[in-house]
Design a protein around this motif. Structure first.
Motif, mmCIF file in Angstrom:
data_model
loop_
_atom_site.group_PDB
_atom_site.id
_atom_site.type_symbol
_atom_site.label_atom_id
_atom_site.label_comp_id
_atom_site.label_asym_id
_atom_site.label_seq_id
_atom_site.Cartn_x
_atom_site.Cartn_y
_atom_site.Cartn_z
ATOM 1 N N GLN A 255 -76.222 -48.773 22.782
ATOM 2 C CA GLN A 255 -75.912 -47.904 23.914
ATOM 3 C C GLN A 255 -75.711 -46.453 23.443
ATOM 4 O O GLN A 255 -76.144 -45.511 24.120
ATOM 5 C CB GLN A 255 -74.670 -48.396 24.636
ATOM 6 N N GLN A 256 -75.075 -46.292 22.288
ATOM 7 C CA GLN A 256 -74.923 -44.945 21.735
ATOM 8 C C GLN A 256 -76.279 -44.348 21.399
ATOM 9 O O GLN A 256 -76.541 -43.167 21.664
ATOM 10 C CB GLN A 256 -74.061 -44.985 20.474
ATOM 11 N N LEU A 257 -77.170 -45.174 20.813
ATOM 12 C CA LEU A 257 -78.501 -44.702 20.459
ATOM 13 C C LEU A 257 -79.290 -44.290 21.694
ATOM 14 O O LEU A 257 -79.932 -43.228 21.708
ATOM 15 C CB LEU A 257 -79.252 -45.790 19.688
ATOM 16 N N VAL A 258 -79.217 -45.075 22.761
ATOM 17 C CA VAL A 258 -79.909 -44.730 24.011
ATOM 18 C C VAL A 258 -79.334 -43.445 24.595
ATOM 19 O O VAL A 258 -80.070 -42.579 25.071
ATOM 20 C CB VAL A 258 -79.811 -45.904 25.017
ATOM 21 N N PHE A 259 -78.025 -43.295 24.518
ATOM 22 C CA PHE A 259 -77.388 -42.086 25.037
ATOM 23 C C PHE A 259 -77.834 -40.854 24.252
ATOM 24 O O PHE A 259 -78.152 -39.812 24.835
ATOM 25 C CB PHE A 259 -75.866 -42.231 24.982
ATOM 26 N N TYR A 260 -77.865 -40.952 22.936
ATOM 27 C CA TYR A 260 -78.287 -39.817 22.113
ATOM 28 C C TYR A 260 -79.754 -39.470 22.356
ATOM 29 O O TYR A 260 -80.117 -38.299 22.435
ATOM 30 C CB TYR A 260 -78.042 -40.093 20.640
ATOM 31 N N TRP A 261 -80.631 -40.486 22.476
ATOM 32 C CA TRP A 261 -82.045 -40.223 22.732
ATOM 33 C C TRP A 261 -82.246 -39.623 24.115
ATOM 34 O O TRP A 261 -83.087 -38.747 24.308
ATOM 35 C CB TRP A 261 -82.882 -41.491 22.575
ATOM 36 N N ALA A 262 -81.473 -40.087 25.099
ATOM 37 C CA ALA A 262 -81.572 -39.513 26.441
ATOM 38 C C ALA A 262 -81.100 -38.056 26.437
ATOM 39 O O ALA A 262 -81.702 -37.196 27.093
ATOM 40 C CB ALA A 262 -80.752 -40.340 27.428
ATOM 41 N N SER A 263 -80.051 -37.769 25.677
ATOM 42 C CA SER A 263 -79.577 -36.389 25.569
ATOM 43 C C SER A 263 -80.621 -35.513 24.889
ATOM 44 O O SER A 263 -80.864 -34.375 25.317
ATOM 45 C CB SER A 263 -78.271 -36.336 24.773
ATOM 46 N N PHE A 264 -81.254 -36.038 23.852
ATOM 47 C CA PHE A 264 -82.298 -35.283 23.165
ATOM 48 C C PHE A 264 -83.482 -35.028 24.092
ATOM 49 O O PHE A 264 -84.027 -33.922 24.121
ATOM 50 C CB PHE A 264 -82.756 -36.028 21.911
ATOM 51 N N ALA A 265 -83.878 -36.036 24.851
ATOM 52 C CA ALA A 265 -85.008 -35.877 25.779
ATOM 53 C C ALA A 265 -84.679 -34.847 26.856
ATOM 54 O O ALA A 265 -85.527 -34.031 27.230
ATOM 55 C CB ALA A 265 -85.359 -37.223 26.411
ATOM 56 N N LEU A 266 -83.452 -34.865 27.350
ATOM 57 C CA LEU A 266 -83.045 -33.885 28.350
ATOM 58 C C LEU A 266 -83.039 -32.477 27.767
ATOM 59 O O LEU A 266 -83.498 -31.519 28.412
ATOM 60 C CB LEU A 266 -81.661 -34.245 28.901
ATOM 61 N N LEU A 267 -82.552 -32.336 26.546
ATOM 62 C CA LEU A 267 -82.545 -31.033 25.891
ATOM 63 C C LEU A 267 -83.968 -30.540 25.654
ATOM 64 O O LEU A 267 -84.277 -29.363 25.898
ATOM 65 C CB LEU A 267 -81.790 -31.119 24.565
#
Length: 121
Positions: free
Chosen positions: A97-109
């Motif tokens: 879940q942390q990994l998905v959150f970080y990747w989603a944050s990166f994609a948004l950025l």
């Protein structure tokens, strides 16, 4: 009982602000001389340029404080917990879940950066 970590604790200290502005003023006066000591063959840069650099730093700090205040205001308005509680609860999530959150944050950025470039061009 859940313990929240206070990662960013800001308290207004007038003497710290005065010290910060006096350091910027000292930088404005002394930076041309420091540059001249490094390489004496260069010409001294006009004081107006250093003034613009210091002004840019001040505006950046002001915008950063405004964005922080707006974030806390919107979190409070929406009824969400404060930023300290949200940051400390990310560690409670499982690793995937942390990994998905970080990747989603990166994609948004990344998409925001691309949108800014498209807006400029």
């Amino acid at each position: 009982m859940m313990i929240t970590l206070k990662i960013f604790q800001f308290s207004f200290k007038p003497y710290a602000v005065l010290l910060f502005f006096s350091m910027l003023l000292l930088l404005w006066w002394s930076a041309p001389l420091w540059v001249y000591r490094v390489d004496s063959t260069i010409g001294l840069v006009d004081q107006g340029i250093w003034y613009l650099i210091v002004l840019a730093i001040l505006v950046f700090m002001l915008l950063l404080a405004l964005c922080w205040w707006l974030l806390e205001h919107f979190l409070h308005t929406l009824g969400l917990p404060d930023i300290y509680a949200m940051v400390s609860q990310i560690k409670i999530l499982s690793i995937w879940q942390q990994l998905v959150f970080y990747w989603a944050s990166f994609a948004l950025l990344l998409s925001t950066a691309i949108a800014c470039l498209v807006a400029i061009c």
